[in-house]
Design a protein around this motif. Structure first.
Motif, mmCIF file in Angstrom:
data_model
loop_
_atom_site.group_PDB
_atom_site.id
_atom_site.type_symbol
_atom_site.label_atom_id
_atom_site.label_comp_id
_atom_site.label_asym_id
_atom_site.label_seq_id
_atom_site.Cartn_x
_atom_site.Cartn_y
_atom_site.Cartn_z
ATOM 1 N N HIS A 137 36.231 31.645 -113.025
ATOM 2 C CA HIS A 137 36.276 31.543 -114.487
ATOM 3 C C HIS A 137 37.715 31.472 -114.978
ATOM 4 O O HIS A 137 38.050 30.700 -115.879
ATOM 5 C CB HIS A 137 35.573 32.747 -115.115
ATOM 6 C CG HIS A 137 36.248 34.054 -114.797
ATOM 7 N ND1 HIS A 137 36.179 34.635 -113.550
ATOM 8 C CD2 HIS A 137 37.039 34.857 -115.550
ATOM 9 C CE1 HIS A 137 36.888 35.754 -113.554
ATOM 10 N NE2 HIS A 137 37.424 35.913 -114.742
ATOM 11 N N PHE A 138 38.585 32.290 -114.360
ATOM 12 C CA PHE A 138 39.981 32.345 -114.773
ATOM 13 C C PHE A 138 40.692 31.035 -114.443
ATOM 14 O O PHE A 138 41.411 30.472 -115.272
ATOM 15 C CB PHE A 138 40.676 33.523 -114.090
ATOM 16 C CG PHE A 138 42.172 33.508 -114.238
ATOM 17 C CD1 PHE A 138 42.762 33.844 -115.444
ATOM 18 C CD2 PHE A 138 42.982 33.124 -113.182
ATOM 19 C CE1 PHE A 138 44.143 33.816 -115.594
ATOM 20 C CE2 PHE A 138 44.358 33.094 -113.320
ATOM 21 C CZ PHE A 138 44.939 33.441 -114.531
ATOM 22 N N LEU A 143 43.192 25.769 -115.773
ATOM 23 C CA LEU A 143 43.262 24.333 -115.538
ATOM 24 C C LEU A 143 43.083 23.567 -116.845
ATOM 25 O O LEU A 143 43.760 22.567 -117.098
ATOM 26 C CB LEU A 143 42.195 23.921 -114.523
ATOM 27 C CG LEU A 143 42.257 22.483 -114.002
ATOM 28 C CD1 LEU A 143 43.587 22.221 -113.303
ATOM 29 C CD2 LEU A 143 41.090 22.206 -113.066
ATOM 30 N N ARG A 144 42.183 24.037 -117.686
ATOM 31 C CA ARG A 144 41.987 23.397 -118.993
ATOM 32 C C ARG A 144 43.216 23.591 -119.879
ATOM 33 O O ARG A 144 43.668 22.667 -120.560
ATOM 34 C CB ARG A 144 40.741 23.952 -119.680
ATOM 35 C CG ARG A 144 39.421 23.611 -118.974
ATOM 36 C CD ARG A 144 38.249 24.235 -119.707
ATOM 37 N NE ARG A 144 36.997 24.066 -118.989
ATOM 38 C CZ ARG A 144 36.244 22.976 -119.021
ATOM 39 N NH1 ARG A 144 36.607 21.936 -119.753
ATOM 40 N NH2 ARG A 144 35.099 22.912 -118.352
ATOM 41 N N GLY A 148 44.970 20.024 -117.140
ATOM 42 C CA GLY A 148 44.600 19.455 -115.854
ATOM 43 C C GLY A 148 45.650 19.519 -114.778
ATOM 44 O O GLY A 148 45.542 18.828 -113.756
ATOM 45 N N SER A 149 46.647 20.373 -114.924
ATOM 46 C CA SER A 149 47.690 20.499 -113.907
ATOM 47 C C SER A 149 47.278 21.533 -112.858
ATOM 48 O O SER A 149 47.238 22.738 -113.142
ATOM 49 C CB SER A 149 49.021 20.920 -114.537
ATOM 50 O OG SER A 149 49.957 21.271 -113.534
ATOM 51 N N ILE A 150 46.972 21.083 -111.653
ATOM 52 C CA ILE A 150 46.576 21.996 -110.584
ATOM 53 C C ILE A 150 47.712 22.963 -110.249
ATOM 54 O O ILE A 150 47.500 24.166 -110.076
ATOM 55 C CB ILE A 150 46.137 21.209 -109.339
ATOM 56 C CG1 ILE A 150 44.802 20.498 -109.624
ATOM 57 C CG2 ILE A 150 46.010 22.122 -108.122
ATOM 58 C CD1 ILE A 150 44.307 19.627 -108.500
#
Length: 373
Positions: A137-138, A143-144, A148-150
């Motif tokens: 969840h975290f 990521l959002r 979108g940066s991993i």
């Protein structure tokens, strides 16, 4: 003789629970005299409906959320129910708010939907379990937030601290902590695999058994406690071999994950409290899909802060429909809005079970398929 009269309470502004899209319910309306009555009225007016009004010959009540949301306890109406009333049917499982003993003294059957939602609730327990071990969840949130940066979402891995104000995990400041082969932590809390760990389930009923199957499938060992151990016939039908403990207190020290799947009662209120929290292995996980009252939330929050509990997954809370705001921004707590039974499949199955219960009592002269009083 006319068709048996069934009361279907509704809210004055909407009838959001009306399952008229289900063919079996439309047939039910043809077979029975279903009366739709708003319960958004003063208590005295509702009493009169049962005593001398057009509900004085009702034989069944299909309970709805319109009743649960009354400004007075539903139990206050029991003394005013007509002699004709034979069954009160719940289209859900929980019945702790209804005085079953008082209904039984009046010869009224209280029935619920049995194991209809068990698989759906168990799915949520599995999701919460994975969240407590892997913090999914975290990381989804990060990521959002990072568009979108991993790399940005994973920058906190290896960290040992959280921001004192926001409770957000901080990236590691020591370059050595960025060695993922050694340090897989977030805010000082370890990310682990559930495989090979021990899951302790409190309440191995229909829901608990479904949870156990799912946790066993991902490699966990199963332990449990309940009032009476499973019989040999029940055990032989399980794909796993659970270990039984005589009490909640005896179970706790042996588990890496504790799953609460119990209804509300005086015996289950604050199972997790200032005394039992001391029995946990340091870094254990907790999942609750039963009732929020099973956990003293102040105790749980303190245990999360000091590391006694690594993480928690909660679908139910003490003060529903609201929750303690301290849970909202914690990285070590997965929270869901009491979502366990919310699937199209469950609501259809629940409708069918409620129909079966009412038919069994009013047509077959039975006690209901799923009698709970």
């Amino acid at each position: 003789m006319g068709a048996p009269k069934v009361l279907y309470p509704v809210a004055s502004l909407s009838n959001e629970e009306y399952p008229d899209h289900i063919p079996e319910f439309r047939q039910f309306e043809k077979d029975f005299n279903v009366v739709y009555k708003s319960f958004d009225q003063p208590f005295e007016d509702i009493k009169e409906l049962f005593r001398t009004g057009d509900l004085n010959d009702v034989e069944a009540i299909w309970l709805t959320g319109a009743v649960i949301r009354l400004q007075y306890p539903f139990n206050d109406l029991i003394d005013y129910f007509p002699e004709t009333l034979r069954v009160i049917a719940l289209p859900w499982v929980g019945h702790d708010r209804i005085d079953g003993a008082q209904l039984r003294s009046r010869g009224i059957h209280l029935v619920n939907i049995g194991d209809a939602p068990s698989k759906d609730v168990a799915d949520i327990a599995l999701q919460l379990t994975l969240g407590t071990f892997r913090y999914t969840h975290f990381f989804e949130r990060k990521l959002r937030e990072s568009n979108g940066s991993i790399a940005k979402a994973r920058e906190v891995i290896g960290g040992t601290d959280v921001d004192t104000k926001t409770r957000e995990p901080l990236p590691p400041t020591d370059p050595k902590r960025k060695n993922y082969t050694k340090y897989v932590t977030v805010g000082g809390k370890a990310l682990n695999s559930p495989a090979g760990k021990v899951a302790g389930i409190v309440g191995l009923g229909s829901i608990g058994k479904e949870i156990a199957i799912r946790l066993w499938a991902i490699g966990m060992e199963i332990s449990y406690t309940k009032r009476t151990p499973l019989k040999d016939g029940e055990l032989s039908g399980l794909p796993y071999k659970p270990t039984y403990f005589n009490s909640f207190e005896e179970l706790i020290p042996h588990v890496d994950l504790l799953v609460l799947a119990v209804p509300h009662s005086s015996e289950t209120t604050h199972l997790i409290n200032k005394d039992t929290i001391k029995l946990f292995k340091r870094g254990a996980r907790v999942v609750n899909i039963g009732r929020g009252s099973a956990i003293d939330e102040d105790v749980l929050l303190k245990a999360l802060d000091d590391g006694t509990i690594n993480s928690a997954g909660l679908d139910v809370f003490q003060n529903e429909p609201n929750i303690d705001p301290r849970f909202v921004n914690r990285h070590d707590v997965t929270i869901l809005p009491h979502l366990g039974s919310f699937t199209e499949d469950n609501f259809r199955n629940s409708t069918l079970r409620t129909i079966e219960n009412i038919r069994d009592v009013l047509v077959n002269g039975g006690q209901g398929i799923h009698l709970v009083n």
